[in-house]
Design a protein around this motif. Structure first.
Motif, mmCIF file in Angstrom:
data_model
loop_
_atom_site.group_PDB
_atom_site.id
_atom_site.type_symbol
_atom_site.label_atom_id
_atom_site.label_comp_id
_atom_site.label_asym_id
_atom_site.label_seq_id
_atom_site.Cartn_x
_atom_site.Cartn_y
_atom_site.Cartn_z
ATOM 1 N N LEU A 206 -10.010 -49.318 -50.291
ATOM 2 C CA LEU A 206 -11.277 -48.687 -50.636
ATOM 3 C C LEU A 206 -11.262 -48.010 -52.003
ATOM 4 C CD1 LEU A 206 -12.215 -47.069 -47.204
ATOM 5 C CD2 LEU A 206 -13.376 -48.982 -48.316
ATOM 6 N N LEU A 207 -10.116 -47.429 -52.384
ATOM 7 C CA LEU A 207 -10.042 -46.686 -53.643
ATOM 8 C C LEU A 207 -9.604 -47.590 -54.792
ATOM 9 C CD1 LEU A 207 -8.427 -43.305 -52.509
ATOM 10 C CD2 LEU A 207 -10.840 -43.937 -52.649
ATOM 11 N N THR A 208 -9.987 -47.194 -56.004
ATOM 12 C CA THR A 208 -9.618 -47.935 -57.209
ATOM 13 C C THR A 208 -8.705 -47.088 -58.088
ATOM 14 O OG1 THR A 208 -11.490 -47.115 -58.496
ATOM 15 C CG2 THR A 208 -11.853 -49.106 -57.157
ATOM 16 N N ALA A 209 -8.197 -47.717 -59.150
ATOM 17 C CA ALA A 209 -7.355 -46.984 -60.103
ATOM 18 C C ALA A 209 -8.122 -45.804 -60.690
ATOM 19 C CB ALA A 209 -6.890 -47.926 -61.206
ATOM 20 N N ALA A 210 -9.424 -45.997 -60.937
ATOM 21 C CA ALA A 210 -10.239 -44.918 -61.509
ATOM 22 C C ALA A 210 -10.319 -43.706 -60.595
ATOM 23 C CB ALA A 210 -11.645 -45.438 -61.807
ATOM 24 N N ASP A 211 -10.181 -43.939 -59.282
ATOM 25 C CA ASP A 211 -10.290 -42.835 -58.323
ATOM 26 C C ASP A 211 -9.068 -41.921 -58.328
ATOM 27 O OD1 ASP A 211 -12.822 -43.574 -57.292
ATOM 28 O OD2 ASP A 211 -11.881 -45.124 -56.060
ATOM 29 N N VAL A 212 -7.909 -42.437 -58.703
ATOM 30 C CA VAL A 212 -6.681 -41.643 -58.594
ATOM 31 C C VAL A 212 -5.981 -41.407 -59.927
ATOM 32 C CG1 VAL A 212 -6.317 -42.501 -56.245
ATOM 33 C CG2 VAL A 212 -5.172 -43.640 -58.152
ATOM 34 N N MET A 213 -6.438 -42.052 -60.981
ATOM 35 C CA MET A 213 -5.706 -41.967 -62.255
ATOM 36 C C MET A 213 -5.804 -40.574 -62.878
ATOM 37 S SD MET A 213 -8.245 -44.084 -64.804
ATOM 38 C CE MET A 213 -9.814 -43.414 -65.374
ATOM 39 N N HIS A 214 -4.795 -40.253 -63.674
ATOM 40 C CA HIS A 214 -4.795 -39.026 -64.464
ATOM 41 C C HIS A 214 -5.523 -39.334 -65.772
ATOM 42 C CE1 HIS A 214 -1.890 -37.054 -61.776
ATOM 43 N NE2 HIS A 214 -1.410 -38.276 -61.628
ATOM 44 N N LYS A 215 -6.485 -38.515 -66.117
ATOM 45 C CA LYS A 215 -7.342 -38.812 -67.262
ATOM 46 C C LYS A 215 -7.694 -37.524 -67.994
ATOM 47 C CE LYS A 215 -11.393 -38.671 -64.225
ATOM 48 N NZ LYS A 215 -12.545 -39.414 -63.680
ATOM 49 N N GLY A 216 -8.422 -37.670 -69.097
ATOM 50 C CA GLY A 216 -8.858 -36.495 -69.852
ATOM 51 C C GLY A 216 -7.705 -35.642 -70.320
ATOM 52 N N GLU A 217 -7.799 -34.343 -70.047
ATOM 53 C CA GLU A 217 -6.760 -33.408 -70.479
ATOM 54 C C GLU A 217 -5.429 -33.655 -69.785
ATOM 55 O OE1 GLU A 217 -6.841 -31.088 -72.888
ATOM 56 O OE2 GLU A 217 -8.811 -31.902 -73.401
ATOM 57 N N ARG A 218 -5.462 -34.314 -68.602
ATOM 58 C CA ARG A 218 -4.223 -34.576 -67.858
ATOM 59 C C ARG A 218 -3.487 -35.798 -68.375
ATOM 60 N NH1 ARG A 218 -0.866 -32.399 -65.624
ATOM 61 N NH2 ARG A 218 -0.537 -33.839 -63.887
ATOM 62 N N LEU A 219 -4.147 -36.613 -69.189
ATOM 63 C CA LEU A 219 -3.544 -37.861 -69.665
ATOM 64 C C LEU A 219 -2.585 -37.574 -70.814
ATOM 65 C CD1 LEU A 219 -3.429 -40.944 -69.554
ATOM 66 C CD2 LEU A 219 -5.400 -41.006 -71.094
ATOM 67 N N PRO A 220 -1.300 -37.890 -70.655
ATOM 68 C CA PRO A 220 -0.312 -37.622 -71.713
ATOM 69 C C PRO A 220 -0.348 -38.712 -72.790
ATOM 70 C CG PRO A 220 0.776 -38.513 -69.765
ATOM 71 C CD PRO A 220 -0.678 -38.427 -69.434
ATOM 72 N N LEU A 221 -0.773 -38.333 -73.978
ATOM 73 C CA LEU A 221 -0.910 -39.264 -75.100
ATOM 74 C C LEU A 221 -0.004 -38.853 -76.255
ATOM 75 C CD1 LEU A 221 -4.818 -39.551 -75.206
ATOM 76 C CD2 LEU A 221 -3.217 -41.142 -74.111
#
Length: 329
Positions: A206-221
């Motif tokens: 039911l869930l997708t990568a977008a539902d659980v991924m770390h993004k925005g400020e949490r995304l280590p770049l």
């Protein structure tokens, strides 16, 4: 501590004999159900699709336990079903059976009194009947619409008393019915997810990568021109086990994991080394719309097993998914 058996171990030999007895019973059952199996499927499909009915599965004792499991398998794979306690059925619970339903009865003897007593009521309400019986030469068998031969030559029990081979055969026949019905009704993974919203199965479907991924400020770049020291600081701050190496446009150019850093430090103490010399270029990626099941498939590829994967939309890195994010409940 795990047990170790030798082929001469007496208990292990008994275990092998039990396996062999039940495997042999199943092989014989394959042939015995051939005559009526398609009729049983047609009857259930007619009940479910034309009459919008359900399959009521019932039995007594060990057969009742197997009946409960078969009903649960039906219900979770697209065939409406409920379990009916055969003893309670005779004291009011037969009210759950209606016109257009199919009652699937399980009995080793084919003479179970509680099942026999149900027949007049079932006939009156207009329900159809199917039996999985260990003995099909009985009066009860003659009263049903379809009977599947679940007989066994003997139980795996050395006393030939405890239901073992017979319950295994009944269970597998029930599973065979459920699988055939799944295929006949074009039951798909999305349908499976609909009936399993909780637990890892439902989560993965039911869930997708977008539902659980770390993004925005949490995304280590980090940029590939940055130093290893900068990478360690960001990795420590974000604490996700990897960095997405991106250019000024946000396009993914590589990934740097804590494992890459540890391997580098075993051969060099140069903290000024550029990230591009340690990173994995053109890493494996997934899309935001990929289901968690698809992401798991990518991660568990036997040729390249990974525990963390960047999420990319077009060329832009939009997130990061770890195995832990998928498996957490």
């Amino acid at each position: 501590m795990s047990a170790h058996f030798s082929t001469s171990d007496t208990h292990y030999q008994e275990a092998l004999a039990t396996f062999e007895a039940q495997i042999a019973a199943l092989r014989r059952s394959q042939l015995r159900i051939a005559a009526n199996f398609s009729s049983a499927i047609s009857l259930i499909l007619d009940c479910v699709q034309r009459n919008r009915g359900k399959v009521v599965v019932t039995g007594v004792g060990k057969s009742g336990i197997i009946a409960h499991k078969i009903s649960a398998t039906f219900a979770s794979t697209g065939t409406p079903s409920v379990f009916l306690n055969a003893s309670e059925a005779l004291h009011g619970d037969l009210g759950m059976v209606g016109q257009g339903d199919v009652v699937l009865m399980l009995s080793k003897s084919g003479t179970t009194l509680e099942l026999i007593k149900m027949i007049p009521t079932l006939q009156r309400v207009g329900a159809k009947t199917i039996g999985i019986f260990g003995n099909i030469q009985t009066r009860l068998s003659e009263m049903l619409d379809v009977v599947l031969d679940g007989s066994v030559e003997r139980e795996a029990c050395p006393l030939n008393l405890a239901p073992t081979s017979s319950t295994t055969v009944a269970l597998v026949i029930g599973d065979a019915l459920a699988i055939a019905l799944m295929q006949a009704q074009n039951f798909r993974p999305a349908d499976f997810a609909l009936y399993h919203p909780a637990g890892q199965l439902g989560r993965n479907l039911l869930l997708t990568a977008a539902d659980v991924m770390h993004k925005g400020e949490r995304l280590p770049l980090i940029a590939k021109e940055e130093s290893l020291k900068s990478a360690v600081l960001i990795l420590t701050q974000k604490n996700l086990g990897a960095l997405c190496v991106c250019n000024a446009k946000g396009e993914l150019e590589g990934i740097l994991t804590d494992g890459d850093i540890r391997r580098w430090l075993t051969k060099s103490d140069n903290l000024h080394e550029k990230v591009e010399n340690l990173m994995t270029a053109a890493p494996t990626t997934v899309a935001p719309s990929d289901t968690l099941a698809q992401v798991m498939s990518v991660m568990e590829n036997p040729n390249k097993q990974i525990y963390i994967v960047p999420v990319v939309e077009g060329k832009i890195c939009v997130g990061l998914v770890r195995m832990h994010d998928i498996l957490q409940q």
